[in-house]
Design an enzyme around this catalytic site. Structure first.
Site, PDB file in Angstrom:
ATOM      1  N   ASP A 155      28.886  30.723  37.768  1.00 56.21           N
ATOM      2  CA  ASP A 155      27.457  30.778  37.439  1.00 56.21           C
ATOM      3  C   ASP A 155      27.183  32.114  36.768  1.00 56.21           C
ATOM      4  O   ASP A 155      27.945  33.072  36.930  1.00 56.21           O
ATOM      5  CB  ASP A 155      26.599  30.589  38.703  1.00 56.21           C
ATOM      6  N   SER A 212      27.832  49.701  39.193  1.00 60.68           N
ATOM      7  CA  SER A 212      28.674  50.884  39.137  1.00 60.68           C
ATOM      8  C   SER A 212      29.715  50.879  40.244  1.00 60.68           C
ATOM      9  O   SER A 212      30.764  51.488  40.107  1.00 60.68           O
ATOM     10  CB  SER A 212      27.811  52.122  39.346  1.00 60.68           C
ATOM     11  N   GLY A 237      30.819  27.038  41.999  1.00 57.77           N
ATOM     12  CA  GLY A 237      31.594  27.246  40.781  1.00 57.77           C
ATOM     13  C   GLY A 237      31.060  28.433  40.001  1.00 57.77           C
ATOM     14  O   GLY A 237      30.271  29.234  40.510  1.00 57.77           O
ATOM     15  N   ASP A 288      33.598  31.764  46.269  1.00 57.39           N
ATOM     16  CA  ASP A 288      32.389  31.420  45.525  1.00 57.39           C
ATOM     17  C   ASP A 288      31.159  32.013  46.220  1.00 57.39           C
ATOM     18  O   ASP A 288      31.055  31.964  47.438  1.00 57.39           O
ATOM     19  CB  ASP A 288      32.291  29.882  45.498  1.00 57.39           C
ATOM     20  N   ILE A 289      30.260  32.569  45.442  1.00 61.27           N
ATOM     21  CA  ILE A 289      28.984  33.049  45.998  1.00 61.27           C
ATOM     22  C   ILE A 289      27.920  32.058  45.548  1.00 61.27           C
ATOM     23  O   ILE A 289      27.782  31.782  44.353  1.00 61.27           O
ATOM     24  CB  ILE A 289      28.630  34.456  45.469  1.00 61.27           C
ATOM     25  N   ASP A 348      33.126  56.172  41.514  1.00 61.15           N
ATOM     26  CA  ASP A 348      34.159  55.385  40.841  1.00 61.15           C
ATOM     27  C   ASP A 348      35.557  55.806  41.286  1.00 61.15           C
ATOM     28  O   ASP A 348      36.412  54.966  41.562  1.00 61.15           O
ATOM     29  CB  ASP A 348      34.036  55.547  39.315  1.00 61.15           C
ATOM     30  N   GLU A 395      28.203  59.374  39.901  1.00 59.07           N
ATOM     31  CA  GLU A 395      28.881  58.183  39.364  1.00 59.07           C
ATOM     32  C   GLU A 395      30.399  58.385  39.387  1.00 59.07           C
ATOM     33  O   GLU A 395      31.159  57.524  39.840  1.00 59.07           O
ATOM     34  CB  GLU A 395      28.405  57.943  37.926  1.00 59.07           C
TER      35      GLU A 395
END
Ligand SMILES: *[C@@H]1O[C@H](CO)[C@@H](O)[C@H](O)[C@H]1NC(C)=O
Ligand SMILES: *[C@@H]1O[C@H](CO)[C@@H](O)[C@H](O)[C@H]1NC(C)=O
Ligand SMILES: *[C@@H]1O[C@H](CO)[C@@H](O)[C@H](O)[C@H]1NC(C)=O
Ligand SMILES: *[C@@H]1O[C@H](CO)[C@@H](O)[C@H](O)[C@H]1NC(C)=O
Ligand SMILES: *[C@@H]1O[C@H](CO)[C@@H](O)[C@H](O)[C@H]1NC(C)=O
Ligand SMILES: *[C@@H]1O[C@H](CO)[C@@H](O)[C@H](O)[C@H]1NC(C)=O
Ligand SMILES: *[C@@H]1O[C@H](CO)[C@@H](O)[C@H](O)[C@H]1NC(C)=O
Length: 621
Positions: free
Chosen positions: A602, A539, A600, A581-582, A305, A301
């Protein structure tokens, strides 16, 4: 019922705090119930805790002016407000979270009446937290309670906890909460799926460009292997050079004894950011956080990062905070390892810094419902303190769709632990705190939300989790991802803010919901223990998004403006115009298809993924 009761007590308390409190001599007695929780789901109660076991008891004193701080926070974070960017100093923030002096003296004399001297107390800079190390036997007397050893059934981890505690009537209003008592949360990494890869498994870079509908061109191999270049291309930041010398910084937090391996970082830089070779980050150990640099002890992790956040923002000065505190706790007389979840430890440390990094990402969290409300609120208020000082905090919103992501039916996914056993969507904390920015995840190029939660296939109630697809792209194969819903603890603040500031239809109306934004979250190519591999999860998206926030801070500082600070008021007004936007996919969980990604905002992808080219103009308006 018990939890509801304690919520009620909490809210009454917050109204009546500090108005009156007789300063009559303190008497040891049964006291008044401060907090009670029900037997937490998944934990077994064992024998009484050893009386000599040392507890590091943290006592939170009420912050009677917190609402003033909150007002400042919203004003200085709102691009449409005259005070935008006028962040508060450390001293100003501390003054606004300071307890009433009477709370300090009342708590001191209460503890003194139990033989604890003022010299034995450790205070936070604002004096709003008092920490004292005492044996269980003494804590039991002070709190009129009994501590037991509790075992987490799934992992075998043990903690010393109680289901309730009381304080004398005289200090009742001067104490907001005391932990460790009723806290059964277990901080965990957002689930990451790490796949070792031989070089044949990871397709070579393919620099043939795919052109997306929005005109952006991305290397063909980015669909299967995400690199720094992919993110810079996809999020429209190619050719941007961060300064590295204008006071901008980025930070990553690590918990559970994770640290990032510097040799792996160099392999990553050689592969994906050659100009960063030989550079490194500042390591800060908080309360004894580890950093042996032993390659077999480094954390995947932490490597993920740091490699992506620092690779994206090079040459911006970077810091990795490693905070100690790791399960399993082994009852061990004399060592106060039986700590609270360690956010507080980190917060104590970072709030004491004069110049904390202006963008900080955290990829850890837990189900919101496992954190007592009083504690969640208090930790959340500490995040607000950082926001008011100009720090943007991003958190992974979690990888479990609307559920808690646990594929094991034995752990009873999505069942509330408040005694009702209701089936509900389970948001994560700290992502649910309104003062942080929660980052969801997407997959593939063009970006979508993964429609299938593969780990759920064996669960009968999840049938296939394959939604009726509305388009061929939606009918995707494979693994993970993504996210969440409304939060239970934090609705009021955010609703109030939104009602005032956000009256258009593209933002959520009725409740705070998460995530706020998203970024890619799968097939990230990192280096770990000397080898390349692919990794995914929110992550990955939180440090990625924090990286772009740091680049935006670079733009602001270079133009003589203060950093962005608490980001949500910007996101929910001007900032939302700087996102792609996805609109394909959904986030199943709890036996439901979850929500659909729509046009928009969500509750699957928030406003979508960043367009740095647009955002760097918007942050200067
Ligand atoms: C690179 O990607 C393009 C577009 O997807 C594809 O046509 C081409 O075959 C790929 N090249 C290699 C070497 O894989
Ligand atoms: C990326 O991969 C997904 C899943 O395999 C596929 O559906 C999509 O068409 C690919 N995108 C491109 C541009 O080839
Ligand atoms: C960023 O730096 C590179 C390498 O020095 C240079 O080629 C490029 O023009 C710079 N970009 C901008 C926008 O200044
Ligand atoms: C990194 O250090 C090596 C060895 O000292 C040197 O050969 C190389 O040029 C350095 N690379 C960069 C980008 O500074
Ligand atoms: C590195 O860590 C491993 C696993 O903890 C341990 O076995 C090994 O002895 C360590 N190596 C060094 C050089 O300390
Ligand atoms: C909730 O579940 C627990 C554990 O299965 C059970 O002991 C308890 O009685 C249940 N409570 C209700 C209200 O159904
Ligand atoms: C999501 O989309 C599907 C297919 O269009 C639709 O049947 C379903 O009702 C939508 N779900 C929600 C929560 O709007």
């Amino acid at each position: 019922m018990d939890l509801l009761l304690s919520l009620l007590v909490w809210s009454l308390f917050s109204v009546h705090c500090c108005l009156s409190s007789p300063s009559s001599p303190l008497v040891n007695g049964v006291g008044r119930l401060k907090e009670r929780v029900s037997h937490p789901r998944g934990w077994a109660k064992g024998i009484r805790a050893p009386p000599n076991q040392i507890l590091e008891l943290k006592i939170a004193l009420p912050q009677p002016s917190f609402h003033v701080l909150e007002q400042h926070l919203y004003e200085v974070s709102d691009p449409e407000h005259a005070r935008y960017g006028q962040h508060l100093s450390k001293a100003e923030v501390e003054a606004l979270v300071a307890p009433h002096p009477e709370s300090v003296t009342s708590v001191d004399s209460w503890l003194q009446s139990h033989g604890i001297e003022v010299d034995d107390l450790v205070r936070s800079p604002a004096k709003d937290w008092v920490t004292v190390r005492i044996p269980v036997s003494q804590a039991e007397m002070i709190l009129s309670t009994e501590y037991h050893i509790w075992t987490h059934e799934e992992s075998g981890d043990t903690v010393v906890r109680t289901l309730q505690y009381s304080v004398p009537e005289q200090v009742y209003d001067h104490v907001e909460l005391i932990q460790p008592t009723t806290m059964f949360a277990r901080i965990k990494k957002q689930r990451t799926t790490f796949r070792w890869s031989s070089h044949q498994d990871i397709p070579p870079f393919n620099h043939t460009k795919i052109t997306l509908p929005n005109g952006i061109s991305v290397d063909a191999s980015c669909n299967t292997t995400v690199t720094i270049d992919c993110l810079l291309e996809l999020y429209n930041a190619v050719g941007f050079n961060a300064s590295g010398t204008i006071g901008n910084q980025i930070g990553i937090t690590g918990y559970l004894e994770q640290f990032a391996n510097i040799a792996d970082l160099q392999l990553f830089y050689a592969d994906q950011r050659p100009e960063a070779l030989n550079s490194s980050f500042k390591f800060i150990s908080v309360a004894g956080g580890q950093n042996s640099q032993n390659v077999s002890e480094a954390g995947v992790e932490a490597n993920l990062d740091t490699q992506f956040a620092f690779g994206l923002t090079f040459p911006t000065p970077s810091t990795f905070f490693s905070t100690a505190g790791r399960p399993p706790f082994i009852p061990d007389i004399g060592t106060p390892t039986n700590t609270n979840e360690p956010y507080l430890t980190w917060l104590d440390f970072v709030l004491a810094l004069d110049n904390p990094p202006q963008a900080i990402s955290t990829s850890y969290g837990d189900d919101e419902q496992t954190v007592p409300r009083s504690f969640a609120q208090r930790v959340c208020n500490s995040f607000a303190q950082l926001g008011a000082r100009g720090v943007t905090l991003t958190f992974s919103s979690g990888d479990g769709g609307v559920g808690d992501g646990d594929p094991d039916p034995a752990t009873q996914e999505c069942i509330t632990n408040d005694g009702r056993n209701a089936t509900e969507f389970i948001p994560g904390f700290p992502a649910s705190c309104p003062f942080v920015t929660a980052v969801g995840g997407t997959i593939f190029i063009p970006e979508v939300i993964q429609a299938i939660h593969i780990e759920a296939f064996s669960l009968p109630y999840k049938f296939s989790n394959r939604l009726q697809s509305t388009s061929p792209e939606e009918d995707l194969a494979i693994s993970l991802l993504v996210l969440h819903i409304k939060t239970q603890w934090f609705k009021p603040t955010w609703t109030r803010f939104r009602k005032e500031r956000m009256q258009d239809s593209s933002t959520p109306k009725e409740e705070q919901a998460i995530p706020d934004v998203s970024a890619l979250a799968d097939n990230f190519k990192i280096f770990f223990q000397g080898r390349a591999g692919l990794i995914g999860g929110t992550s990955a998206s939180s440090p990625t998004f924090a990286g772009f926030v740091a680049l935006l801070n670079d733009v602001r500082l270079a133009n003589g403006k203060p950093p962005l600070g608490f980001l949500n008021p910007f996101l929910y007004s001007l900032g939302k115009f700087g996102f792609s936007d996805i609109t394909v996919g959904n986030n199943p969980g709890c036996g439901t298809p979850g929500f659909n990604a729509t046009v928009g905002w969500d509750p699957v992808t928030g406003f979508g993924t960043p367009d740095f080219g647009k955002l760097k103009e918007l942050v200067l308006l």
